[in-house]
Each structure stands twice: as structure tokens, then as C-alpha cells.
Scaffold this active site. Structure first.
Site, PDB file in Angstrom:
ATOM      1  N   ARG A  29      15.387  -5.205 -42.005  1.00  0.00           N
ATOM      2  CA  ARG A  29      14.418  -6.190 -42.519  1.00  0.00           C
ATOM      3  C   ARG A  29      13.211  -5.532 -43.169  1.00  0.00           C
ATOM      4  NH1 ARG A  29      14.082  -9.478 -37.510  1.00  0.00           N
ATOM      5  NH2 ARG A  29      11.870  -9.249 -37.863  1.00  0.00           N
ATOM      6  N   GLU A  46      12.249  -5.838 -47.048  1.00  0.00           N
ATOM      7  CA  GLU A  46      11.786  -7.107 -47.631  1.00  0.00           C
ATOM      8  C   GLU A  46      10.266  -7.187 -47.702  1.00  0.00           C
ATOM      9  OE1 GLU A  46      11.781 -10.333 -43.936  1.00  0.00           O
ATOM     10  OE2 GLU A  46      13.672  -9.883 -44.930  1.00  0.00           O
ATOM     11  N   CYS A  68      22.269  -0.490 -47.629  1.00  0.00           N
ATOM     12  CA  CYS A  68      22.105  -1.871 -47.189  1.00  0.00           C
ATOM     13  C   CYS A  68      20.974  -2.579 -47.940  1.00  0.00           C
ATOM     14  CB  CYS A  68      21.887  -1.864 -45.674  1.00  0.00           C
ATOM     15  SG  CYS A  68      22.150  -3.431 -44.847  1.00  0.00           S
ATOM     16  N   HIS A  69      19.968  -3.063 -47.223  1.00  0.00           N
ATOM     17  CA  HIS A  69      18.822  -3.738 -47.834  1.00  0.00           C
ATOM     18  C   HIS A  69      17.812  -2.757 -48.422  1.00  0.00           C
ATOM     19  CE1 HIS A  69      20.475  -7.028 -45.435  1.00  0.00           C
ATOM     20  NE2 HIS A  69      19.731  -7.868 -46.125  1.00  0.00           N
ATOM     21  N   TYR A  85      23.996  -4.277 -49.336  1.00  0.00           N
ATOM     22  CA  TYR A  85      24.516  -5.314 -48.460  1.00  0.00           C
ATOM     23  C   TYR A  85      24.903  -6.500 -49.348  1.00  0.00           C
ATOM     24  CZ  TYR A  85      25.202  -8.365 -44.521  1.00  0.00           C
ATOM     25  OH  TYR A  85      25.777  -9.212 -43.613  1.00  0.00           O
TER      26      TYR A  85
END
Length: 193
Positions: free
Chosen positions: A90, A93, A119-120, A139
Site C-alpha cells: 500500500r 499509493e 507489484c504496486h 500487479y
């Protein structure tokens, strides 16, 4: 071969495996890895989260470990580093809203230094306007964002890797074996068995 000096940008609730595994594995083969987080100093920690794939429509999230930073964000100079590592979870973000993070990323992009993103973590490259025309993966939920930013997004198996010159990407932590091997190759790391 002398080890390279690598910068890793992390934040609270970054993915546990995507921070811990590359941090340790890259050091194991002789590289120096400095993990930094905006607003935090060497010796501070970030909380991590474990993302797991258990058959639901998306990953589940569980508490991870506290990860101790070994460098201070405001004191590192990107020019001193040979490559960049961007874990997912997370954290990207909100890290993508930090001007200092974007400035660091831009240094690696503009100088064509190796970048490994997972991934992110690709959200950070997208925020730095660094994915247009690049072939990459992320992702799957980030795929539309990558395409909207002009990337040639590849929807590959979670265990696969996509390499575009100096950019090494994988969808998530199950891709660690191929992702780390490809990044080590881009770094010019010679491992003799």
C-alpha cells in the site's frame, strides 16, 4: 566484482516480503542496500503488511513485521547509488505524492540506472511519468493505470518477470526468483556456483 550501492524506497504498509526478501537477498550477494522512507530516519521503522493469495477476488492483507530503516531519506543523494528498488504494497499509493520520492526516482530514470519495481511499486514510476513507452508488468489491478500512462503493460503470471533494458518488473512477490535473478543480471552481478 565490487558490490553495487542500491537505494530502496519504502513506507508504512509496504508489502513485507517485497521489502524484506530483496533487502536481504541483495545484501547476501554483496550489494549495499539503503532503505529509506520520507519523514523517517535511520533506525526508525516502517510497519509492513503481508499480502496473500487465498482464492479471493483480490489479495488478503495481514500484519507484517516492523522493518528498520538503515538510512535517512533526507540525507541520501540519489547520485551516490547505482540502482533503485521499488517494493509494492500500500505504501506506493501515498509515497507517489511525495515530491522528494518523485525527484529521487527521476534521477534513476534520467540517468538510465537499473530499476527493479514490483507489484504496486510501479505506481511510483507512473507518478514520475516514467512508464510511457516502456514494456513492463505490475500487479494486475495496476494494469489499467500503467496502460493509461502509456506503458506497454504485459499481463503475465504472478511468478514471471518482464525486462525492458534497465527496468525489471514482476506482478508480485511470488515472482521473486525470476525478478531478483533478472535484476542481478542487469546489475552485472556474477554468481558462480
Amino acid at each position: 566484482m565490487a558490490g553495487k550501492k542500491l537505494l530502496m524506497i519504502v513506507g508504512d504498509f509496504g508489502e513485507d516480503y517485497e521489502i524484506m526478501v530483496p533487502f536481504q537477498a541483495l545484501q547476501m550477494v554483496g550489494h549495499t542496500v539503503h532503505a529509506v522512507c520520507p519523514g523517517k530516519s535511520e533506525g526508525d521503522s516502517v510497519k509492513t503488511a503481508i499480502h496473500d493469495f487465498e482464492g479471493d477476488q483480490t489479495y488478503s492483507e495481514k500484519p507484517g513485521h516492523n522493518f528498520t530503516l538503515n538510512a535517512t531519506f533526507d540525507e541520501v543523494e540519489p547520485e551516490d547509488y547505482d540502482a533503485l528498488v521499488l517494493p509494492g504494497g500500500r505504501a506506493p499509493e501515498y509515497l507517489r505524492r511525495e515530491e522528494g520520492v518523485i525527484a529521487m526516482i527521476n534521477h534513476f530514470v534520467e540517468t538510465d540506472k537499473p530499476i527493479a519495481a514490483l507489484c504496486h511499486g510501479l505506481q511510483l514510476l507512473s507518478a514520475a511519468n516514467a512508464v510511457e513507452g516502456r514494456t513492463l508488468t505490475a500487479y494486475p489491478a495496476c494494469g489499467p493505470e500503467m496502460q493509461a500512462a502509456g506503458a506497454n503493460y504485459k499481463d503475465v503470471a504472478v511468478t514471471d518477470v518482464v525486462v525492458d533494458n534497465n527496468l525489471v518488473t514482476s506482478p508480485a512477490w511470488p515472482g521473486h526468483p525470476k525478478w531478483l535473478a533478472a535484476f542481478l543480471k542487469v546489475l552485472g552481478t556474477d554468481i558462480s556456483l
